[in-house]
Design an enzyme around this catalytic site. Sequence first.
Site, PDB file in Angstrom:
ATOM      1  N   GLU A   9      -5.342   7.922 -13.971  1.00 31.50           N
ATOM      2  CA  GLU A   9      -6.249   6.929 -14.572  1.00 31.50           C
ATOM      3  C   GLU A   9      -7.162   7.474 -15.668  1.00 31.50           C
ATOM      4  O   GLU A   9      -8.360   7.193 -15.686  1.00 31.50           O
ATOM      5  CB  GLU A   9      -7.101   6.285 -13.472  1.00 31.50           C
ATOM      6  CG  GLU A   9      -6.272   5.653 -12.372  1.00 31.50           C
ATOM      7  CD  GLU A   9      -7.103   5.115 -11.211  1.00 31.50           C
ATOM      8  OE1 GLU A   9      -8.337   5.236 -11.257  1.00 31.50           O
ATOM      9  OE2 GLU A   9      -6.508   4.582 -10.254  1.00 31.50           O
ATOM     10  N   GLU A  45       2.111   2.654  -6.265  1.00 32.76           N
ATOM     11  CA  GLU A  45       1.105   2.028  -5.383  1.00 32.76           C
ATOM     12  C   GLU A  45       1.294   0.516  -5.332  1.00 32.76           C
ATOM     13  O   GLU A  45       0.325  -0.248  -5.366  1.00 32.76           O
ATOM     14  CB  GLU A  45      -0.318   2.360  -5.887  1.00 32.76           C
ATOM     15  CG  GLU A  45      -0.574   3.839  -6.041  1.00 32.76           C
ATOM     16  CD  GLU A  45      -1.973   4.184  -6.545  1.00 32.76           C
ATOM     17  OE1 GLU A  45      -2.872   3.325  -6.479  1.00 32.76           O
ATOM     18  OE2 GLU A  45      -2.155   5.316  -7.000  1.00 32.76           O
TER      19      GLU A  45
HETATM   20  O1  9MR Z   1      -6.431   3.115  -1.021  1.00 33.91           O
HETATM   21  C1  9MR Z   1      -7.570   3.835  -1.441  1.00 33.91           C
HETATM   22  C2  9MR Z   1      -8.798   3.255  -0.774  1.00 33.91           C
HETATM   23  O2  9MR Z   1      -8.762   3.469   0.612  1.00 33.91           O
HETATM   24  C3  9MR Z   1     -10.057   3.873  -1.367  1.00 33.91           C
HETATM   25  O3  9MR Z   1     -11.194   3.207  -0.866  1.00 33.91           O
HETATM   26  C4  9MR Z   1     -10.010   3.766  -2.873  1.00 33.91           C
HETATM   27  C5  9MR Z   1     -11.236   4.410  -3.493  1.00 33.91           C
HETATM   28  O4  9MR Z   1     -11.023   4.744  -4.830  1.00 33.91           O
HETATM   29  O5  9MR Z   1      -8.849   4.401  -3.364  1.00 33.91           O
HETATM   30  C6  9MR Z   1      -7.710   3.721  -2.936  1.00 33.91           C
HETATM   31  O6  9MR Z   1      -6.578   4.252  -3.594  1.00 33.91           O
HETATM   32  C7  9MR Z   1      -6.575   4.141  -5.018  1.00 33.91           C
HETATM   33  C8  9MR Z   1      -5.623   5.187  -5.530  1.00 33.91           C
HETATM   34  O7  9MR Z   1      -6.026   6.447  -5.091  1.00 33.91           O
HETATM   35  C9  9MR Z   1      -5.571   5.181  -7.037  1.00 33.91           C
HETATM   36  N1  9MR Z   1      -5.229   3.877  -7.546  1.00 33.91           N
HETATM   37  C10 9MR Z   1      -6.049   2.810  -7.055  1.00 33.91           C
HETATM   38  C11 9MR Z   1      -6.030   2.797  -5.536  1.00 33.91           C
HETATM   39  C12 9MR Z   1      -6.798   1.614  -5.046  1.00 33.91           C
HETATM   40  O8  9MR Z   1      -8.160   1.714  -5.379  1.00 33.91           O
END
Ligand code: 9MR
Length: 641
Positions: A346, A468
Amino acid sequence: MKMKCFNKLASCTFAAAMALSAMPTACAADSEENSAKGKTVYSFDFEDGDVSAFTNRGDNDTTVISTTDESSVSGSKSLLASGRSKEWNGPAFQLDDKLEPYTEYYISAKVKGKYYTNAMLSMQYTTADGETKYSNLVSLSGNDWQTVDSVKVSFTDEMTGVFVYFEGGTDDILIDDFVVTQAPEAEIEQDIPALKDVFANDFKIGTAITPNDLSSKATMALVEKHFSGSLTAGNEMKPDSVLNKAACQAYFEETGDDTVPQISFSAAKPFLNYCQKNNIPVRVHTLVWHSQTPDWFFKEGYADDGEWVSKEKMLARMENYIKAYFEELTALYPDIDFYACDVVNEAWTDGGTPRDPGEQGQGGSQKSAWVQVFGDNSFIEPAFEFARKYAPEGCKLYYNDFNEYMPQKITAVIEMATELKEKGLIDGLGMQSHLDVRSGPDAFPSVDVYNKALDKYAELGLDIQITELDATTNTNPTDESFTAQAEYYKGIMDSIYAHKDNISAVVIWGVTDDASWRADRCPLLFDGEYKAKPAFYSIIEGREIPEQPTTQGTTAKPDKPTTGGEETNVLLGDANEDGEVNMADVASIIQHIGNHDAYALSAQGEANVDMCDGNAGITGNDALAVQLLVAKQIDKLPYVE
Ligand code: 9MR
C-alpha cells in the site's frame, strides 16, 4: 486429463443455497438463538452470595469482589466489583481451568456501571512463549444495565491463563446473570466440493486466519477442506507484531547500535505451527508498510518521542530487519514453504502519488513514516533488494495494494513494477481485492473495471496473486443482497479465471462472515454457521473438477500402525520424536545409519523408524520411505515397494 463437470451438481446446490438463504439474513450467527441452542455449562445469578469463580486481575488490581442487593436483573443480588483504581481493574473469570480448548462457548451477562455503564468485556491469555495478550470483545455503554449477548470465545491448548474480564472506567461494576454456554458442535458441509479441488489445476486457493480461527474446530475444518493451498496470517506477521520494542531498546543500550532491530515471531507461532504441521504453503504478509508499523521504529533510539532517524540509518534498519525476519523464520520453520511475500504494501495512494509523510496515527491512518524518512517512495526499491537478498529460495516477491483498479494507481504501480522487473527485483503484483457489491449494479469496482485492471497487470508479464479477496454486501443484508453478492463474486471469479495463466494464487480474506474484519457486511463465502453461501456456489458453478486434482497443501500425516487392533505409541517416520514427520526425520535416520556413535536414535526413535519400509532393521530404505511421504509421493507408511 479426465475431468468431471460440476455443472449439474452446481446448479442444483446453487438453487438449494438460494432457497436456504431465504431464512437467515444477518451474516453473523444469531446470538440469542445460538445461546438458546447451546448447553449451559456455568450460570451465576449471585443469589447465594457465591462469587468464588471470579477474581481480580492479579496483585496490582485493587478490585474487591462481593455481592450487593443495590441493584440486580434477576432475583435481588448481583456481583459487585468495588475499589477499582485503574480502568483495567475488574472481575475476571478464568476459562482454561474450567473449559475445553478448541471448543466454542458463548458468554452472556448483564453489566452495569455505578452511575453510568461504560464497560468492556475483554479477554486475556498467555502464549506458549510467556507473552500476555489482550483483546476487547465487546464495548457496552448506556444508562442502567447493558447486555453482553452471546459473545463467542474459544482458546487453543497452547494458551494458558485464559480469562474474560470486565473493565472500563474506575467506578464500581455490577454483573448479573453471567452465563457460559457451550456452542453446539458445528459440523461443516462435507458433501460440497472442496475449493482447492475445483481450482487445483488453475491456482492455489487460500485464506487468511486469525488466532481465534485457530481455536475453532469448525473454522479449521473449512480451512483444511477448502483453503489448504495457501495461508496468510491476518495480522501476526506484520511489523507491529514482529518488532520487539523492549528487545530493540535493550540491544541499543547494550551495544550503542540502533540499526539492528530485534524481532520475535511469538504472536505468529500458533499460526506457523499449524502451517508446518499441516504442510500448508504460507504467504508472508508483510514487510514494509505505513500501517501496523510502530512509529518508534523510525525514531532515534527507538524512543516514542525520539527524532526521526536519517534515511541512511533507516536503510540499515530496513536491511537488518528483513535479514533477521527471513533468517529467524526459516530457522524456526525450515519445512514451511514460504512461497510468496508482500515486500511492500500500500505505498501508492489512489491518485498514484506517494503517501503524505507523518506518523501513522496522524490524519487517519494514511500517513507514512517511510515517506517521512525517505522524502518519497524511494524506500520501495531497497526493500525489494533486501528481500531478494535474504528471502528463502522459492519465495516470490510481490508489491501488494488495494483499490488496484483506480486509473492513476494502475499507472503508478505499473511504472514502479516495470522498473523493479527490469532490475530483477520483483516477481509479481498482489491485488488485495477488497470489493464492495453494494446493491449490485453499482458495485465498486464493476466487474468490467476489475477485469480491465487484470488485463493491464497481466500485460506486464509478472505473476499476479489475488491476495485478500472479499466483497461486502450491506449492513442489513437481505436475500437479494446475498443473490447480488453471488452474482458479483461469479463475475469477479470469471474474470480471475480468464486470467488464470497469469495468476498463481487466490486468497480469500477470512473464512466465515462473522469473523471477517468487515463482519457487519458479510463479505465472505461461508456464513457464521459454517455453511457455504450462495457466493460459494456461484464461484464454482460450471467449473470442471479435475478427477485427480493436483492436491494443494495436503497433510503428510502418517498412519499410526496397530498391533492386534491396539494402537501403539509408534509414529512411523518420526525419528526425532517431535510428533511430526518431515525432512528433519530423514536427516536423523541418515545420521543414525552413517554415524551411529554420534547420532544414535533413541529407542522410541528407532521404533518409529524401523518398519517404515516394511522390513525389520533400520536402513536407507526407511529414510527413502519417509522422504517419499514428506514429498507426498506416497500417502502413508509403511511403504512396501
Ligand atoms: O484483517 C486485518 C484486520 O484484522 C486488522 O484490524 C487490519 C488493521 O490494519 O488489517 C487487516 O488486514 C489488512 C491487510 O493487512 C492489508 N490490506 C487491508 C486489510 C484490511 O484492512
